[in-house]
Design an enzyme around this catalytic site. Structure first.
Site, mmCIF file in Angstrom:
data_model
loop_
_atom_site.group_PDB
_atom_site.id
_atom_site.type_symbol
_atom_site.label_atom_id
_atom_site.label_comp_id
_atom_site.label_asym_id
_atom_site.label_seq_id
_atom_site.Cartn_x
_atom_site.Cartn_y
_atom_site.Cartn_z
ATOM 1 N N LYS A 193 105.306 65.200 44.816
ATOM 2 C CA LYS A 193 106.232 66.334 44.823
ATOM 3 C C LYS A 193 106.105 67.133 46.117
ATOM 4 O O LYS A 193 107.107 67.508 46.740
ATOM 5 C CB LYS A 193 105.960 67.248 43.624
ATOM 6 C CG LYS A 193 106.923 68.439 43.547
ATOM 7 C CD LYS A 193 106.574 69.389 42.420
ATOM 8 C CE LYS A 193 105.402 70.270 42.770
ATOM 9 N NZ LYS A 193 105.252 71.427 41.860
ATOM 10 N N SER A 194 104.873 67.398 46.528
ATOM 11 C CA SER A 194 104.640 68.198 47.731
ATOM 12 C C SER A 194 105.196 67.518 48.971
ATOM 13 O O SER A 194 105.826 68.158 49.824
ATOM 14 C CB SER A 194 103.145 68.457 47.909
ATOM 15 O OG SER A 194 102.620 69.142 46.801
ATOM 16 N N ARG B 250 108.606 68.740 51.332
ATOM 17 C CA ARG B 250 108.484 68.938 52.777
ATOM 18 C C ARG B 250 109.374 67.972 53.541
ATOM 19 O O ARG B 250 110.005 68.331 54.538
ATOM 20 C CB ARG B 250 107.018 68.784 53.198
ATOM 21 C CG ARG B 250 106.142 69.954 52.783
ATOM 22 C CD ARG B 250 104.668 69.574 52.770
ATOM 23 N NE ARG B 250 103.799 70.712 52.490
ATOM 24 C CZ ARG B 250 103.601 71.237 51.291
ATOM 25 N NH1 ARG B 250 104.229 70.716 50.241
ATOM 26 N NH2 ARG B 250 102.790 72.265 51.127
ATOM 27 N N ARG C 128 107.308 84.562 39.644
ATOM 28 C CA ARG C 128 106.337 84.158 40.662
ATOM 29 C C ARG C 128 106.639 84.862 41.990
ATOM 30 O O ARG C 128 107.801 85.004 42.385
ATOM 31 C CB ARG C 128 106.340 82.639 40.822
ATOM 32 C CG ARG C 128 105.965 81.927 39.544
ATOM 33 C CD ARG C 128 106.000 80.428 39.688
ATOM 34 N NE ARG C 128 104.946 79.942 40.587
ATOM 35 C CZ ARG C 128 104.768 78.655 40.874
ATOM 36 N NH1 ARG C 128 105.567 77.748 40.335
ATOM 37 N NH2 ARG C 128 103.789 78.282 41.680
ATOM 38 N N GLN D 81 102.062 77.944 50.231
ATOM 39 C CA GLN D 81 103.483 77.673 50.486
ATOM 40 C C GLN D 81 104.117 78.718 51.393
ATOM 41 O O GLN D 81 105.083 78.422 52.104
ATOM 42 C CB GLN D 81 104.244 77.579 49.165
ATOM 43 C CG GLN D 81 103.907 76.338 48.365
ATOM 44 C CD GLN D 81 104.598 76.287 47.025
ATOM 45 O OE1 GLN D 81 105.333 77.210 46.648
ATOM 46 N NE2 GLN D 81 104.376 75.227 46.284
ATOM 47 N N SER E 140 94.342 76.743 49.052
ATOM 48 C CA SER E 140 94.901 75.383 49.030
ATOM 49 C C SER E 140 95.112 74.843 50.438
ATOM 50 O O SER E 140 96.179 74.327 50.783
ATOM 51 C CB SER E 140 96.218 75.361 48.243
ATOM 52 O OG SER E 140 96.029 75.807 46.927
ATOM 53 N N ASP F 24 95.569 72.736 41.624
ATOM 54 C CA ASP F 24 96.537 72.138 40.711
ATOM 55 C C ASP F 24 95.870 71.185 39.727
ATOM 56 O O ASP F 24 96.443 70.854 38.686
ATOM 57 C CB ASP F 24 97.628 71.389 41.487
ATOM 58 C CG ASP F 24 98.773 72.301 41.901
ATOM 59 O OD1 ASP F 24 98.814 73.464 41.443
ATOM 60 O OD2 ASP F 24 99.636 71.850 42.677
ATOM 61 N N ARG G 188 97.706 79.738 34.393
ATOM 62 C CA ARG G 188 97.084 78.497 33.941
ATOM 63 C C ARG G 188 95.661 78.694 33.465
ATOM 64 O O ARG G 188 95.204 78.020 32.527
ATOM 65 C CB ARG G 188 97.139 77.447 35.058
ATOM 66 C CG ARG G 188 98.522 76.870 35.260
ATOM 67 C CD ARG G 188 98.561 75.863 36.375
ATOM 68 N NE ARG G 188 99.907 75.288 36.486
ATOM 69 C CZ ARG G 188 100.351 74.637 37.546
ATOM 70 N NH1 ARG G 188 99.563 74.462 38.595
ATOM 71 N NH2 ARG G 188 101.575 74.150 37.562
ATOM 72 N N ARG H 74 101.880 70.973 33.868
ATOM 73 C CA ARG H 74 100.482 70.581 34.049
ATOM 74 C C ARG H 74 99.646 70.856 32.795
ATOM 75 O O ARG H 74 98.654 70.168 32.547
ATOM 76 C CB ARG H 74 99.891 71.258 35.275
ATOM 77 C CG ARG H 74 100.616 70.878 36.555
ATOM 78 C CD ARG H 74 99.730 70.841 37.763
ATOM 79 N NE ARG H 74 100.515 70.519 38.962
ATOM 80 C CZ ARG H 74 100.867 69.298 39.329
ATOM 81 N NH1 ARG H 74 100.499 68.261 38.583
ATOM 82 N NH2 ARG H 74 101.585 69.096 40.414
#
Length: 414
Positions: free
Chosen positions: A10-11, A15, A108, A156, A181, A299, A330, A371
């Site tokens: 996905k990442s 991009r 978010r 991000q 991250s 994640d 989470r 997740r």
């Protein structure tokens, strides 16, 4: 040995879609992830006037270095990359752009990014809550220059600005005061290099110098998703089986592959080849307790938390505050579900500690978070009868998860 094919990252797909749209020429993305998040990103590009077409499993993107082709109203769905990257892309163009998102994504934060865009002269207004979607941008291109950024909640924010840099008139010089991250930023830098842009690093790596000049279209293969692979690797460790995932290996871009090092510390055998990774669980799925900092692979925190009760000692996961501002909180979601299963759990601002126990089969509260579903599905291998209040939310990143996981269980006779 069982071989499992994992869908594209996905990442990397998100991009690659940005880079392809911004590049001069036509880019083919090979085996990208097809999921709600990435399809939402592609739909956002289409709304902005970029041509995105499918050719079998591939996507072909016609780049527009000059920016979006038209004014647009873009709906970002649940996608954080869509909601954070596309406003940066639009800011580099000329026109009026509105961005909105789902209720989940509206909660978010995007404030550190939008404040940075304002610092660069972008005219940007949050329509309702400051620092959150929906927002409007009156774009007249971005001159560039220097700015300071706090990326302690999400990498991000930094990635969006790095991707924007080559599209500015003067380039960008970004000083980062805090960063979470980090491996995801390394993905960004490596992919920008593939599209013809080399980002400089100064000040012990805390200053990113991005040159102007734009991107060049390429033929780009998307590697399998390491975060998704974590569920398969964890399943092998938990059940004492062996599994191999092709397409990931020593040269993989994604930092979440380091999750296998956590499993290795807990007793699994791990073999990382040039183009495949194999995890073999200890006999009987024996697992050792562990204390681990997961700041850079957060994640995969729910993956570990969900099966932690089966370890022979406490499992303590530290430095994961940013997991509280994901699709849901989470850290708290894991704690709540584990307690519902009869497991003793303690939490703090940025940590969770889980005691050994025998989880009871309950309906897992998913909070609409893909997740949470996939993590507790793994733990369910040793807790028959676990169900989910929203099993379909896996469409965000892995629409076929339940079918593929059922095949894995069947191959192992579980």
């Amino acid at each position: 040995m069982t071989v499992v094919e994992i869908p594209g990252s996905k990442s990397v797909t998100a991009r690659a879609l940005f880079l392809a749209a911004a590049a001069d020429g036509s880019t083919r993305l090979r085996r990208p992830l097809h999921s709600d998040d990435t399809e939402g990103f592609a739909a956002g590009l289409a709304a902005l006037g970029y041509a995105v077409t499918e050719d079998g499993q591939d996507w072909i993107v016609e780049g527009r270095p000059q920016g979006p082709a038209n004014d647009a109203d873009v709906y970002c769905r649940d996608g954080a990359t869509t909601a954070r990257f596309l406003p940066a892309l639009a800011a580099a163009g000329h026109g009026e752009f509105r961005f909105d998102a789902s209720a989940q994504m509206r909660r978010r934060p995007v404030g550190p990014l939008t404040e940075a865009l304002r610092e660069l002269g972008v005219v940007l207004v949050h329509e309702e809550n400051e620092g959150h979607h929906p927002l409007r941008i009156s774009a007249r291109g971005v001159k560039g220059g220097e700015l300071t950024l706090d990326a302690g909640l999400s990498s991000q924010y930094l990635t969006a600005l790095l991707l924007l840099g080559p599209l500015t008139e003067q380039g960008l010089r970004i000083t980062v005061t805090d960063l979470v991250s980090v491996p995801y930023v390394e993905i960004t830098l490596a992919m920008m290099r593939s599209f013809g842009v080399e980002v400089g690093r100064e000040g012990d790596g805390k200053v990113f110098v991005v040159p102007p000049g734009g991107y060049t279209a390429v033929d780009y293969p998307v590697e399998p998703d390491a975060s998704t692979a974590s569920y398969v690797f964890a399943a092998a460790a938990l059940t004492g089986r062996e599994v191999t995932v092709p397409g990931l290996g020593q040269g993989a871009l994604q930092g979440d592959l380091k999750f296998v090092e956590v499993l290795e510390r807990m007793g699994a055998e791990v073999r990382i080849g040039e183009d495949e990774v194999t995890v073999a669980g200890a006999p009987g799925g024996r697992l050792s307790g562990i204390t681990v900092n997961m700041r850079d692979i957060s994640d995969t925190m729910p993956t570990l938390a969900a099966f932690a009760p089966f370890a022979d000692g406490p499992v303590r996961i530290e430095d994961v505050y940013n997991t509280r501002v994901k699709e849901c909180d989470r850290l708290e979601a894991c704690a709540q579900n584990l307690r519902a299963q009869g497991i003793e759990v303690e939490t703090g601002r940025d940590w969770i500690e889980i005691k050994p126990g025998a989880p009871k089969p309950v309906e897992i509260a998913t909070f609409g978070d893909h997740r949470i579903v996939m993590s507790f599905a793994v733990a369910g291998l040793r807790t028959p009868g676990v169900t989910f209040d929203d099993p379909g939310c896996v469409r965000k990143t892995f629409p076929a998860f339940h079918e593929e996981f059922a095949k894995l269980r069947a191959s192992w006779g579980i």
